[in-house]
Design a protein around this motif. Sequence first.
Motif, mmCIF file in Angstrom:
data_model
loop_
_atom_site.group_PDB
_atom_site.id
_atom_site.type_symbol
_atom_site.label_atom_id
_atom_site.label_comp_id
_atom_site.label_asym_id
_atom_site.label_seq_id
_atom_site.Cartn_x
_atom_site.Cartn_y
_atom_site.Cartn_z
ATOM 1 N N LEU A 1 12.321 -1.224 6.978
ATOM 2 C CA LEU A 1 11.784 -1.009 6.145
ATOM 3 C C LEU A 1 10.392 -0.209 6.833
ATOM 4 N N VAL A 2 10.212 1.168 6.262
ATOM 5 C CA VAL A 2 9.619 2.367 5.716
ATOM 6 C C VAL A 2 8.018 2.421 5.369
ATOM 7 N N GLN A 3 7.202 2.235 6.359
ATOM 8 C CA GLN A 3 5.381 2.533 5.361
ATOM 9 C C GLN A 3 4.880 3.727 5.563
ATOM 10 N N LEU A 4 4.944 3.202 3.993
ATOM 11 C CA LEU A 4 3.620 5.132 3.674
ATOM 12 C C LEU A 4 2.181 4.225 3.707
ATOM 13 N N PRO A 5 1.755 4.831 4.247
ATOM 14 C CA PRO A 5 0.014 4.595 4.153
ATOM 15 C C PRO A 5 -0.165 4.863 2.954
ATOM 16 N N LEU A 6 -1.221 4.432 1.755
ATOM 17 C CA LEU A 6 -1.857 4.205 0.274
ATOM 18 C C LEU A 6 -3.295 4.512 1.071
ATOM 19 N N LEU A 7 -3.465 5.891 0.247
ATOM 20 C CA LEU A 7 -5.069 6.772 0.607
ATOM 21 C C LEU A 7 -5.835 6.501 -0.802
ATOM 22 N N SER A 8 -6.325 6.176 -0.750
ATOM 23 C CA SER A 8 -6.761 5.359 -2.115
ATOM 24 C C SER A 8 -8.684 6.612 -2.186
ATOM 25 N N GLU A 9 -8.359 7.126 -3.392
ATOM 26 C CA GLU A 9 -10.273 8.064 -3.541
ATOM 27 C C GLU A 9 -11.172 6.614 -3.625
ATOM 28 N N GLY A 10 -11.203 5.270 -3.569
ATOM 29 C CA GLY A 10 -12.712 4.926 -3.777
ATOM 30 C C GLY A 10 -12.143 3.801 -5.032
ATOM 31 N N LYS A 11 -11.438 4.166 -5.817
ATOM 32 C CA LYS A 11 -11.658 3.716 -6.806
ATOM 33 C C LYS A 11 -10.697 2.344 -6.920
ATOM 34 N N LEU A 12 -10.343 1.772 -6.317
ATOM 35 C CA LEU A 12 -8.876 0.826 -6.198
ATOM 36 C C LEU A 12 -9.983 0.093 -5.614
ATOM 37 N N PRO A 13 -9.727 -1.525 -5.596
ATOM 38 C CA PRO A 13 -10.183 -2.845 -4.380
ATOM 39 C C PRO A 13 -9.575 -2.287 -3.408
ATOM 40 N N GLU A 14 -10.788 -3.346 -2.679
ATOM 41 C CA GLU A 14 -10.395 -2.487 -0.897
ATOM 42 C C GLU A 14 -9.054 -3.698 -1.344
ATOM 43 N N ASN A 15 -8.491 -2.804 -0.318
ATOM 44 C CA ASN A 15 -7.236 -3.317 0.331
ATOM 45 C C ASN A 15 -5.325 -3.757 -1.027
ATOM 46 N N ALA A 16 -5.653 -3.456 -2.065
ATOM 47 C CA ALA A 16 -4.964 -3.489 -2.917
ATOM 48 C C ALA A 16 -3.622 -2.516 -3.246
ATOM 49 N N GLU A 17 -2.718 -2.452 -2.791
ATOM 50 C CA GLU A 17 -1.698 -1.678 -2.959
ATOM 51 C C GLU A 17 -0.810 -2.350 -3.974
ATOM 52 N N ALA A 18 -0.836 -2.867 -4.857
ATOM 53 C CA ALA A 18 -0.007 -3.046 -5.736
ATOM 54 C C ALA A 18 -0.655 -3.812 -6.956
ATOM 55 N N THR A 19 0.029 -3.310 -8.159
ATOM 56 C CA THR A 19 -0.285 -3.905 -9.604
ATOM 57 C C THR A 19 -1.290 -5.351 -9.482
ATOM 58 N N ILE A 20 -0.129 -5.995 -8.708
ATOM 59 C CA ILE A 20 -1.231 -7.616 -9.047
ATOM 60 C C ILE A 20 -2.483 -7.564 -8.196
ATOM 61 N N ASP A 21 -2.831 -6.132 -6.683
ATOM 62 C CA ASP A 21 -4.116 -6.503 -6.823
ATOM 63 C C ASP A 21 -4.828 -5.930 -7.637
ATOM 64 N N MET A 22 -5.081 -5.914 -8.657
ATOM 65 C CA MET A 22 -6.506 -5.523 -9.514
ATOM 66 C C MET A 22 -5.756 -5.105 -11.158
ATOM 67 N N PRO A 23 -7.209 -5.481 -12.214
ATOM 68 C CA PRO A 23 -6.857 -5.451 -13.447
ATOM 69 C C PRO A 23 -6.534 -4.385 -13.968
ATOM 70 N N LEU A 24 -5.521 -4.305 -15.219
ATOM 71 C CA LEU A 24 -4.628 -3.445 -15.360
ATOM 72 C C LEU A 24 -5.575 -1.996 -15.694
ATOM 73 N N GLU A 25 -6.907 -1.857 -16.076
ATOM 74 C CA GLU A 25 -7.741 -0.700 -16.261
ATOM 75 C C GLU A 25 -7.508 0.109 -14.678
ATOM 76 N N LYS A 26 -7.467 -0.491 -13.731
ATOM 77 C CA LYS A 26 -7.495 0.435 -12.487
ATOM 78 C C LYS A 26 -5.812 0.746 -11.973
ATOM 79 N N VAL A 27 -4.814 0.294 -12.944
ATOM 80 C CA VAL A 27 -3.827 0.861 -12.471
ATOM 81 C C VAL A 27 -3.663 2.242 -11.863
ATOM 82 N N GLN A 28 -3.977 3.107 -13.231
ATOM 83 C CA GLN A 28 -4.044 4.668 -13.240
ATOM 84 C C GLN A 28 -4.251 5.377 -11.518
ATOM 85 N N TYR A 29 -4.730 4.544 -11.579
ATOM 86 C CA TYR A 29 -5.702 5.028 -9.559
ATOM 87 C C TYR A 29 -4.697 4.694 -8.561
#
Length: 466
Positions: free
Chosen positions: A60-88
């Motif tokens: 299992l190889v992990q790559l850290p996800l670097l968000s620009e601040g428009k994603l909810p905190e600790n969000a890494e999958a679509t389940i973690d956010m509303p649909l409109e945030k998936v683009q980010y």
Amino acid sequence: MASVLHIVLLPWSAFGHLLPFFELSKCLALKGLKVSYVSTPGNLKRLPPVPSNLEKLINLVQLPLLSEGKLPENAEATIDMPLEKVQYLKKAYDGLKDLFEKVVVHGSPDWIVHDFVPSWVLEIADKYRVPTVFFSVFSAATLAFLGPPEHLQSRTSPKDFAYAPQWFTFPTSIKYTNHEAVSLCSSLNQIDASGRSSAERLQAAIRGCKFVAIRTCREFECRYVDLLNQLYKKPVVPVGILPTLVERRTNSSTEDTLVNRTFRWLDKQRPGTVLFVGFGSEYRMTREEIQELAYGLELSGLHFIWVLRKPPYVNDENGVLPNGFEERTRSHGVICINGWVPQVEILAHKAIGGCLFHSGWGTIIESLQFGHAMILLPMMADQGLNARLLVEKGIGVEVERKEDGTFTREGMAKAVRYVMVEDEGKVFRVRARQMKAIFSNQRLHDDYQHNFVCNLYNYAHDHTNV
């Protein structure tokens, strides 16, 4: 076969993609291949454990996800956010490109098996001369409806999706309803915050790969698989349905947990009398949908188990269901709100007789492993096409909807009773049980996996054939 191949797998960050890629990883490892499964740290932590007998073959190889601040905190999958945030999330996921290149350089894989969202993989693969496979977690019927790569960006109006396309050479009911077509057209063709559309990504994934692997089998989708081979002008290789094996269980534990309470209740029910209700982790039902669904279940009078994800617009569980609903249905219903339950184990229980759900391809596969007839209420993305496929196969019935896509409690109760208990619906129950012979046939799907691995080895030694 020659020396052991090393396969790198890169799924999109949605659990309807992560889990099938994980199942494929296990299948490859069982065949003796070395596997590197790449995702973000949070997603890897939420995967099932790697079987102990495969730990030396699956990395299992992990790559850290670097968000620009428009994603909810600790969000890494679509389940973690509303649909409109998936683009980010897509934009952040595209940012993994350089890190993934280092994985390829360090690991020197023989193949990269990738999803359609990270189609940038193809640039890296071309740079280092690594052949690629696009692994689709969608049904063959869905991909066939979307069509050949050259047409993926040419259908720009909802009406283009509301009828069977011209390349279908046989009678079919696979198409979107009007209200589904509006939503699909927007999500497929809209250029989002990542600067790309889903259609553009899918087009690149199909065109750039050596061959397409698809989670299906010819025994269920033969004519759609054959059509895809023609449309893509390259091999389309079914890998089988990647069935999840689980023992049918009863639970004698006295520990008072949600899971144990659920199975103790199921153990008391008559075989084939309980309706499983669940709408997955991605779609967030509106308050009106939850309320109407609840009243429909109550009106049906059937026993049910409902796995319900609490929507984000309520602060506590008391605001989800109609007043008094739980008290009125306590004798014949179990509601699991926001707590984890083992869905496949529940579906395997002898008390379950049918499923009311969103027509997600993964849940379809899980349900047919145990021969359950289906009541279909598609909500988003490919689910409408999957629902039409099941109706076409005679193993499911769709809940009637109004022109705007809404449904009523009366229509819900009618569909549930028709499939579960009425004489006229017996044909669906019989047909679904017949499907079990296909979907639970481990030898059949093992043959598909063996064929897939043979393709990988054959291409590795002869770059003119797949």
